[in-house]
Write an enzyme that holds these catalytic residues in place. Structure first.
Site, PDB file in Angstrom:
ATOM      1  N   ASN A  42       0.599  -1.086  -0.016  1.00 12.48           N
ATOM      2  CA  ASN A  42      -0.491   0.024  -0.042  1.00 12.48           C
ATOM      3  C   ASN A  42       1.113   1.361   0.038  1.00 12.48           C
ATOM      4  O   ASN A  42       2.324   1.630   1.109  1.00 12.48           O
ATOM      5  CB  ASN A  42      -1.352   0.308   0.972  1.00 12.48           C
ATOM      6  CG  ASN A  42      -0.539  -0.014   2.254  1.00 12.48           C
ATOM      7  OD1 ASN A  42       0.641  -0.640   2.545  1.00 12.48           O
ATOM      8  ND2 ASN A  42      -1.511   0.020   3.472  1.00 12.48           N
ATOM      9  N   ASN A  45      -1.636   8.235   0.437  1.00 16.52           N
ATOM     10  CA  ASN A  45      -0.792   9.635   0.372  1.00 16.52           C
ATOM     11  C   ASN A  45      -1.881  10.959   1.600  1.00 16.52           C
ATOM     12  O   ASN A  45      -2.428  10.090   2.562  1.00 16.52           O
ATOM     13  CB  ASN A  45      -1.662   9.895  -0.974  1.00 16.52           C
ATOM     14  CG  ASN A  45      -0.917  11.599  -2.064  1.00 16.52           C
ATOM     15  OD1 ASN A  45      -1.936  12.824  -1.523  1.00 16.52           O
ATOM     16  ND2 ASN A  45      -0.037  11.308  -3.097  1.00 16.52           N
ATOM     17  N   ALA A  46      -0.854  12.144   1.015  1.00 17.91           N
ATOM     18  CA  ALA A  46      -1.627  13.485   2.231  1.00 17.91           C
ATOM     19  C   ALA A  46      -3.359  13.096   2.149  1.00 17.91           C
ATOM     20  O   ALA A  46      -4.226  13.541   2.827  1.00 17.91           O
ATOM     21  CB  ALA A  46      -0.947  14.453   2.384  1.00 17.91           C
ATOM     22  N   TYR A  48      -5.792  12.065   1.470  1.00 20.23           N
ATOM     23  CA  TYR A  48      -6.323   9.869   1.525  1.00 20.23           C
ATOM     24  C   TYR A  48      -7.079   8.638   0.746  1.00 20.23           C
ATOM     25  O   TYR A  48      -6.381   8.399   0.543  1.00 20.23           O
ATOM     26  CB  TYR A  48      -6.870   9.972   2.392  1.00 20.23           C
ATOM     27  CG  TYR A  48      -6.349  10.199   4.281  1.00 20.23           C
ATOM     28  CD1 TYR A  48      -4.885  11.265   4.433  1.00 20.23           C
ATOM     29  CD2 TYR A  48      -7.409  10.740   5.468  1.00 20.23           C
ATOM     30  CE1 TYR A  48      -4.756  11.166   5.796  1.00 20.23           C
ATOM     31  CE2 TYR A  48      -6.709  11.179   6.400  1.00 20.23           C
ATOM     32  CZ  TYR A  48      -5.333  11.356   6.148  1.00 20.23           C
ATOM     33  OH  TYR A  48      -4.566  11.763   7.812  1.00 20.23           O
ATOM     34  N   GLU A  55      -2.771  -4.974  -3.407  1.00 17.92           N
ATOM     35  CA  GLU A  55      -3.348  -5.598  -3.897  1.00 17.92           C
ATOM     36  C   GLU A  55      -3.383  -4.720  -5.251  1.00 17.92           C
ATOM     37  O   GLU A  55      -3.086  -5.953  -6.590  1.00 17.92           O
ATOM     38  CB  GLU A  55      -4.996  -6.161  -4.143  1.00 17.92           C
ATOM     39  CG  GLU A  55      -5.234  -6.912  -2.742  1.00 17.92           C
ATOM     40  CD  GLU A  55      -5.178  -5.713  -1.211  1.00 17.92           C
ATOM     41  OE1 GLU A  55      -4.343  -4.407  -1.331  1.00 17.92           O
ATOM     42  OE2 GLU A  55      -6.376  -6.262  -1.479  1.00 17.92           O
ATOM     43  N   CYS A  83     -10.152  -5.184   1.157  1.00 18.44           N
ATOM     44  CA  CYS A  83     -11.146  -5.127   0.902  1.00 18.44           C
ATOM     45  C   CYS A  83     -12.277  -4.303  -0.210  1.00 18.44           C
ATOM     46  O   CYS A  83     -11.826  -5.105  -1.419  1.00 18.44           O
ATOM     47  CB  CYS A  83     -10.059  -2.903   0.562  1.00 18.44           C
ATOM     48  SG  CYS A  83     -10.267  -2.243  -0.927  1.00 18.44           S
ATOM     49  N   CYS A  86     -10.926  -3.973  -3.831  1.00 22.37           N
ATOM     50  CA  CYS A  86     -10.188  -5.251  -4.339  1.00 22.37           C
ATOM     51  C   CYS A  86     -10.420  -6.231  -4.455  1.00 22.37           C
ATOM     52  O   CYS A  86     -10.175  -6.559  -5.477  1.00 22.37           O
ATOM     53  CB  CYS A  86      -8.774  -5.210  -3.428  1.00 22.37           C
ATOM     54  SG  CYS A  86      -7.215  -3.758  -3.186  1.00 22.37           S
TER      55      CYS A  86
END
Ligand code: THU
Length: 122
Positions: A42, A45-46, A48, A55, A83, A86
């Site tokens: 994974n 990033n800021a 989100y 995956e 999730c 995914c």
């Protein structure tokens, strides 16, 4: 490669995750039919929602670097329960087996259809 070995590859990959916001590192190892293993982690990033799951990172690599397509993969191992988004990807790419650490810490194996029944198709 056994499913257990594939899961070990996913666990080793998780150490390279970039997850400064959740502190939840995930690794994935994707076995294609040529025996090649594509690892993914994974990458957060800021902003989100822009982060990418392990995956999808692994599948994206296989598509980008080798032109892989749905049906080209045998299995994927993941260090977390996949999730919902995914799961849609795993159905699309027609994985045979999804091996993952479930919410009780057990390593379990399911077919994508079991993880996402009656899937959306276009
Ligand atoms: N995550 C994955 O990489 N794969 C999943 O299927 C579950 C969630 C990541 C996304 C985010 O960086 C972190 O786990 C916490 O949600």
């Amino acid at each position: 490669m056994t499913d257990g070995e594939l899961h070990e590859r996913a666990q080793a990959a998780a150490a390279r995750a970039y997850a400064p916001y959740s502190n939840f590192s995930v690794g994935a190892a994707l076995l294609d039919r040529d025996g090649r293993v594509w690892e993914g982690v994974n990458v957060e990033n800021a902003a989100y929602p822009l982060g990418i799951c392990a995956e999808r990172a692994a599948i994206g690599r296989a598509v980008s670097e080798a032109g892989r397509r749905p049906g080209d993969f045998e299995a994927i191992a993941i260090t977390a329960s996949p999730c919902g988004g995914c799961r849609q990807w795993l159905v699309e790419f027609r994985l045979e087996r999804v091996v993952y650490t479930d919410n009780h810490g057990r390593i379990v194996t399911h077919a994508p259809d079991e993880l996402l029944p009656d899937t959306f198709v276009l």
